[in-house]
Design a protein around this motif. Structure first.
Motif, PDB file in Angstrom:
ATOM      1  N   GLU A  24      69.751  42.219 -50.886  1.00 27.11           N
ATOM      2  CA  GLU A  24      69.590  40.997 -51.679  1.00 27.11           C
ATOM      3  C   GLU A  24      68.128  40.598 -51.834  1.00 27.11           C
ATOM      4  O   GLU A  24      67.729  40.032 -52.858  1.00 27.11           O
ATOM      5  N   SER A  25      67.309  40.905 -50.820  1.00 26.63           N
ATOM      6  CA  SER A  25      65.907  40.457 -50.833  1.00 26.63           C
ATOM      7  C   SER A  25      64.926  41.546 -51.252  1.00 26.63           C
ATOM      8  O   SER A  25      63.720  41.325 -51.236  1.00 26.63           O
ATOM      9  N   THR A  27      63.700  42.818 -53.844  1.00 24.68           N
ATOM     10  CA  THR A  27      62.688  42.586 -54.880  1.00 24.68           C
ATOM     11  C   THR A  27      62.058  41.203 -54.781  1.00 24.68           C
ATOM     12  O   THR A  27      61.321  40.790 -55.687  1.00 24.68           O
ATOM     13  N   ARG A  28      62.317  40.503 -53.688  1.00 21.51           N
ATOM     14  CA  ARG A  28      61.800  39.147 -53.526  1.00 21.51           C
ATOM     15  C   ARG A  28      60.619  39.142 -52.555  1.00 21.51           C
ATOM     16  O   ARG A  28      60.361  40.135 -51.866  1.00 21.51           O
ATOM     17  N   PRO A  29      59.911  38.025 -52.476  1.00 24.40           N
ATOM     18  CA  PRO A  29      58.782  37.934 -51.535  1.00 24.40           C
ATOM     19  C   PRO A  29      59.202  38.100 -50.074  1.00 24.40           C
ATOM     20  O   PRO A  29      58.376  38.481 -49.245  1.00 24.40           O
ATOM     21  N   ASP A  30      60.471  37.815 -49.739  1.00 29.14           N
ATOM     22  CA  ASP A  30      60.927  37.950 -48.356  1.00 29.14           C
ATOM     23  C   ASP A  30      61.532  39.327 -48.077  1.00 29.14           C
ATOM     24  O   ASP A  30      62.269  39.517 -47.108  1.00 29.14           O
ATOM     25  N   ALA A  31      61.209  40.313 -48.908  1.00 35.42           N
ATOM     26  CA  ALA A  31      61.700  41.675 -48.692  1.00 35.42           C
ATOM     27  C   ALA A  31      61.168  42.225 -47.376  1.00 35.42           C
ATOM     28  O   ALA A  31      60.078  41.864 -46.923  1.00 35.42           O
ATOM     29  N   PHE A  32      61.931  43.112 -46.758  1.00 34.61           N
ATOM     30  CA  PHE A  32      61.505  43.728 -45.496  1.00 34.61           C
ATOM     31  C   PHE A  32      61.914  45.194 -45.483  1.00 34.61           C
ATOM     32  O   PHE A  32      62.753  45.633 -46.284  1.00 34.61           O
ATOM     33  N   THR A  33      61.297  45.948 -44.608  1.00 34.89           N
ATOM     34  CA  THR A  33      61.624  47.362 -44.408  1.00 34.89           C
ATOM     35  C   THR A  33      62.717  47.469 -43.364  1.00 34.89           C
ATOM     36  O   THR A  33      62.633  46.841 -42.303  1.00 34.89           O
TER      37      THR A  33
END
Length: 232
Positions: free
Chosen positions: A115-116, A118-124
């Protein structure tokens, strides 16, 4: 002196991408070096092929977390469902060992990752297991998520690369292994790099305890003493 006391004398060097001998696993190593928030990597392979080394190396970065089946799974679920921004990298090791609650937490984490992405809160998100996603012995909805992004199989090192890895481990401890010591280990000892690394560490410490240089007789003495202690 027990084997445990021998092993406790000096710490092993921490896992890093630089001290990982890739061998046939160069593609996986390169993918991890280039990994950015919004990507997920699933690593699978036999014990000792380097899964834990790579996950711990990646999780040593700032704002990263490492989880195994030995650590509480509730923090994983909290990260997956919290409104706060997650760490920039999350590593989940040995997913096949997670219990039902742990698998549910990782399932929720995959959902948040997607869900995240492509957002600023994306994570690996990095996950490891002992087999390919389709044959993993985990809940079905989690099994399908393991293959959502990049998947790499880790292979055991060749003898030449195992020798390189052992020399690298020894050099990190200020040692230089004789050719006959290396040759004997490659011929008679386990292929598992975790066990090989532990052997180099133990050999270094045993040499310090005995105040003797590292030679083939010293290696055989260490192994004989360890076998005696484990059977007593």
């Amino acid at each position: 002196m027990t084997e445990q006391l021998i092993l406790d004398i000096s710490p092993a060097p921490p896992a890093s991408l630089d001290n990982f001998v890739a061998g046939a696993n160069q593609a996986a190593l390169q993918a991890l070096r280039q990994c950015s928030p919004g990507r997920a990597v699933y690593l699978w392979g036999p014990p000792g092929a380097g899964r834990t080394h790579l996950l711990r190396a990646m999780a040593s970065q700032d704002d990263s977390r490492y989880f195994s089946s030995d650590t509480p799974s509730q923090p994983i679920f909290d990260i997956a469902t919290d409104d706060k921004a997650p760490p920039s990298l999350l590593a989940i090791d040995d997913i096949e060992r997670f219990d039902e609650h742990g698998q549910a937490a990782v399932f929720a984490l995959y959902n948040r990752w997607r869900e995240s992405a492509t957002r600023p809160d994306a994570f690996t998100l990095l996950v490891s297991g002992d087999r390919a996603p389709k044959t993993m012995s985990v809940r079905e909805d989690l099994r399908t998520r393991l293959g959502w992004d990049l998947v790499f199989r880790l292979e055991y090192l060749s003898d030449a690369h195992r020798a390189e890895a052992m020399q690298q481990r020894a050099a990190a401890r200020g040692l230089q292994l004789q050719a006959e010591v290396l040759s004997w280990i490659l011929t008679h000892y386990d292929r598992d790099m975790n066990r090989l690394s532990a052997l180099i560490d133990a050999l270094d410490n045993y040499s310090l305890v005995k105040k003797r240089p590292i030679t083939l007789p010293l290696l055989k003495e260490l192994l004989a003493n360890s076998q005696t202690q484990s059977s007593s």
